[in-house]
Design a protein around this motif. Structure first.
Motif, PDB file in Angstrom:
ATOM      1  N   GLU A  91      19.788 -13.789  -2.768  1.00  0.00           N
ATOM      2  CA  GLU A  91      18.636 -13.500  -1.919  1.00  0.00           C
ATOM      3  C   GLU A  91      17.353 -13.474  -2.751  1.00  0.00           C
ATOM      4  N   GLN A  92      16.261 -13.834  -2.118  1.00  0.00           N
ATOM      5  CA  GLN A  92      14.958 -13.659  -2.757  1.00  0.00           C
ATOM      6  C   GLN A  92      14.640 -12.163  -2.859  1.00  0.00           C
ATOM      7  N   VAL A  93      14.142 -11.750  -3.987  1.00  0.00           N
ATOM      8  CA  VAL A  93      13.789 -10.350  -4.195  1.00  0.00           C
ATOM      9  C   VAL A  93      12.269 -10.247  -4.248  1.00  0.00           C
ATOM     10  N   HIS A  94      11.693  -9.531  -3.287  1.00  0.00           N
ATOM     11  CA  HIS A  94      10.245  -9.339  -3.226  1.00  0.00           C
ATOM     12  C   HIS A  94       9.876  -8.067  -3.983  1.00  0.00           C
ATOM     13  N   GLU A  95       8.906  -8.185  -4.880  1.00  0.00           N
ATOM     14  CA  GLU A  95       8.457  -7.057  -5.688  1.00  0.00           C
ATOM     15  C   GLU A  95       7.151  -6.496  -5.123  1.00  0.00           C
ATOM     16  N   TYR A  96       7.119  -5.188  -4.977  1.00  0.00           N
ATOM     17  CA  TYR A  96       5.932  -4.518  -4.450  1.00  0.00           C
ATOM     18  C   TYR A  96       5.438  -3.495  -5.477  1.00  0.00           C
ATOM     19  N   GLU A  97       4.128  -3.436  -5.648  1.00  0.00           N
ATOM     20  CA  GLU A  97       3.513  -2.509  -6.577  1.00  0.00           C
ATOM     21  C   GLU A  97       2.382  -1.758  -5.871  1.00  0.00           C
ATOM     22  N   ARG A  98       1.850  -0.789  -6.568  1.00  0.00           N
ATOM     23  CA  ARG A  98       0.749   0.009  -6.001  1.00  0.00           C
ATOM     24  C   ARG A  98      -0.458  -0.016  -6.926  1.00  0.00           C
ATOM     25  N   ALA A  99      -1.621   0.214  -6.346  1.00  0.00           N
ATOM     26  CA  ALA A  99      -2.859   0.380  -7.108  1.00  0.00           C
ATOM     27  C   ALA A  99      -3.575   1.595  -6.541  1.00  0.00           C
ATOM     28  N   GLU A 100      -3.924   2.525  -7.396  1.00  0.00           N
ATOM     29  CA  GLU A 100      -4.563   3.752  -6.929  1.00  0.00           C
ATOM     30  C   GLU A 100      -5.982   3.476  -6.453  1.00  0.00           C
ATOM     31  N   VAL A 101      -6.348   4.084  -5.347  1.00  0.00           N
ATOM     32  CA  VAL A 101      -7.684   3.968  -4.769  1.00  0.00           C
ATOM     33  C   VAL A 101      -8.371   5.325  -4.892  1.00  0.00           C
ATOM     34  N   THR A 102      -9.569   5.323  -5.440  1.00  0.00           N
ATOM     35  CA  THR A 102     -10.273   6.576  -5.684  1.00  0.00           C
ATOM     36  C   THR A 102     -11.695   6.518  -5.130  1.00  0.00           C
ATOM     37  N   VAL A 103     -12.313   7.676  -5.045  1.00  0.00           N
ATOM     38  CA  VAL A 103     -13.732   7.803  -4.677  1.00  0.00           C
ATOM     39  C   VAL A 103     -14.524   7.973  -5.952  1.00  0.00           C
ATOM     40  N   ASN A 104     -15.473   7.095  -6.163  1.00  0.00           N
ATOM     41  CA  ASN A 104     -16.329   7.143  -7.353  1.00  0.00           C
ATOM     42  C   ASN A 104     -17.783   7.279  -6.898  1.00  0.00           C
ATOM     43  N   GLY A 105     -18.275   8.503  -6.933  1.00  0.00           N
ATOM     44  CA  GLY A 105     -19.638   8.730  -6.462  1.00  0.00           C
ATOM     45  C   GLY A 105     -19.746   8.512  -4.963  1.00  0.00           C
ATOM     46  N   SER A 106     -20.509   7.519  -4.568  1.00  0.00           N
ATOM     47  CA  SER A 106     -20.727   7.251  -3.147  1.00  0.00           C
ATOM     48  C   SER A 106     -19.939   6.047  -2.653  1.00  0.00           C
ATOM     49  N   THR A 107     -19.000   5.555  -3.452  1.00  0.00           N
ATOM     50  CA  THR A 107     -18.245   4.368  -3.039  1.00  0.00           C
ATOM     51  C   THR A 107     -16.746   4.591  -3.213  1.00  0.00           C
ATOM     52  N   ILE A 108     -15.965   3.632  -2.740  1.00  0.00           N
ATOM     53  CA  ILE A 108     -14.504   3.641  -2.848  1.00  0.00           C
ATOM     54  C   ILE A 108     -14.101   2.431  -3.674  1.00  0.00           C
ATOM     55  N   GLU A 109     -13.224   2.644  -4.653  1.00  0.00           N
ATOM     56  CA  GLU A 109     -12.831   1.540  -5.522  1.00  0.00           C
ATOM     57  C   GLU A 109     -11.438   1.779  -6.078  1.00  0.00           C
ATOM     58  N   TYR A 110     -10.879   0.719  -6.690  1.00  0.00           N
ATOM     59  CA  TYR A 110      -9.620   0.903  -7.401  1.00  0.00           C
ATOM     60  C   TYR A 110      -9.868   1.745  -8.648  1.00  0.00           C
ATOM     61  N   ALA A 111      -8.850   2.506  -9.047  1.00  0.00           N
ATOM     62  CA  ALA A 111      -8.984   3.373 -10.210  1.00  0.00           C
ATOM     63  C   ALA A 111      -9.430   2.560 -11.423  1.00  0.00           C
ATOM     64  N   PRO A 112     -10.480   2.981 -12.118  1.00  0.00           N
ATOM     65  CA  PRO A 112     -11.005   2.185 -13.236  1.00  0.00           C
ATOM     66  C   PRO A 112     -10.033   2.037 -14.397  1.00  0.00           C
ATOM     67  N   GLU A 113      -9.025   2.934 -14.502  1.00  0.00           N
ATOM     68  CA  GLU A 113      -8.101   2.837 -15.628  1.00  0.00           C
ATOM     69  C   GLU A 113      -6.975   1.844 -15.394  1.00  0.00           C
ATOM     70  N   LEU A 114      -6.960   1.168 -14.245  1.00  0.00           N
ATOM     71  CA  LEU A 114      -5.920   0.184 -13.984  1.00  0.00           C
ATOM     72  C   LEU A 114      -6.051  -0.998 -14.946  1.00  0.00           C
ATOM     73  N   GLU A 115      -4.929  -1.409 -15.525  1.00  0.00           N
ATOM     74  CA  GLU A 115      -4.947  -2.548 -16.440  1.00  0.00           C
ATOM     75  C   GLU A 115      -5.130  -3.861 -15.679  1.00  0.00           C
ATOM     76  N   ASP A 116      -4.441  -3.990 -14.555  1.00  0.00           N
ATOM     77  CA  ASP A 116      -4.527  -5.212 -13.745  1.00  0.00           C
ATOM     78  C   ASP A 116      -5.014  -4.836 -12.351  1.00  0.00           C
ATOM     79  N   THR A 117      -6.312  -4.820 -12.176  1.00  0.00           N
ATOM     80  CA  THR A 117      -6.875  -4.491 -10.870  1.00  0.00           C
ATOM     81  C   THR A 117      -6.677  -5.657  -9.909  1.00  0.00           C
ATOM     82  N   PRO A 118      -6.077  -5.421  -8.752  1.00  0.00           N
ATOM     83  CA  PRO A 118      -5.843  -6.516  -7.785  1.00  0.00           C
ATOM     84  C   PRO A 118      -7.121  -6.885  -7.026  1.00  0.00           C
TER      85      PRO A 118
END
Length: 260
Positions: free
Chosen positions: A36-63
């Motif tokens: 069977e094909q194996v689908h891989e799923y990952e997560r990226a943390e989403v944070t509030v930075n000041g007045s905006t919403i963004e992916y966590a800045p410490e992520l090595e591979d930001t999607p």
């Protein structure tokens, strides 16, 4: 000694068990993911930075190609047209529409099928709103002094926005929930992933499909054997054992040595 203990009856019993294992191979082999094909799923943390919403800045591979939420316009870096339009509105501009409304009609809610509820522009989170000009348009005076409706933006709290667009981890498929909690998860076949952050007790995480692993030729062949050929062999063994068993009825008179 072990060879002597393997009587014909025990050998037939073991053969029967082995036949049942082969016969049920399509069921117990499913969790093993053979072929069977194996689908891989990952997560990226989403944070509030000041007045905006963004992916966590410490992520090595930001999607970057994955929008933070389908309810937040311009939350992916490839959404150029939406970003350009909302950026124009964010610089104290409005865009007229073809809609008109009476000044006494109150706040205009706009269409129910909006593409997104919020927009991320110039380091802030906005909510698209609709405003009207202060004076009626002369050409429509006979229609009740209608005023034109304009597109505009209004700043909103990013924390409230993130909570509003996220979904609870209890309401997503198990594979998505596992990826949100642990960081990654695998599953045979694709899983419906919400296009918005998943809310857990530790934070907000955007789950996305990271890749698909194709089965090897050997693994696929072995899976084919278990699912199609193993039941046939098991059924053949059971049919062969059928002739080795005899059903005999013994009455009480037989036990006393009488007639049966």
């Amino acid at each position: 000694m072990a060879a002597r203990s393997l009587t014909p009856a025990r050998r037939d019993a073991l053969t029967c068990v082995f036949a049942l294992v082969l016969l049920t191979a399509p069921l117990w082999s499913l969790p093993l993911d053979f072929g069977e094909q194996v689908h891989e799923y990952e997560r990226a943390e989403v944070t509030v930075n000041g007045s905006t919403i963004e992916y966590a800045p410490e992520l090595e591979d930001t999607p970057y190609q994955v929008p933070i939420s389908d309810e937040i316009g311009c939350s992916a870096y490839d959404d150029l047209r939406v970003c350009a339009f909302e950026s124009y509105l964010a610089t104290n501009h409005t865009v007229p529409t073809d809609w008109q409304a009476s000044p006494e009609s109150g706040e205009f809610a706009g269409p129910a099928d909006e593409r997104y509820r919020y927009a991320r522009v110039e380091g802030r989170i906005y909510e698209p709103i609709y405003t009207t000009t202060p004076s009626p348009e002369p050409e429509n005076a006979s229609d009740g002094s209608l005023v034109r409706i304009y597109l505009d933006l209004e700043p909103v709290d990013p924390r409230e926005t993130l909570a509003a667009v996220s979904v609870d981890a209890a309401d997503v498929p198990p594979t998505v929930r596992r990826a949100a909690w642990t960081g990654s998860a695998n599953h045979t076949g694709s899983v419906e992933v919400p296009e918005t952050p998943v809310r857990t007790s530790t934070g907000y995480y955007r789950v996305f499909e990271a890749g698909v692993n194709e089965p090897s030729v050997l693994t696929g062949f072995f899976g084919l054997l278990l699912r199609f050929f193993a039941p046939v062999v098991g059924l053949g063994l059971l049919v062969g054992l059928r002739e080795r068993f005899q059903l005999r009825h013994v009455s009480k008179m037989d036990e006393r040595g009488g007639e049966n």
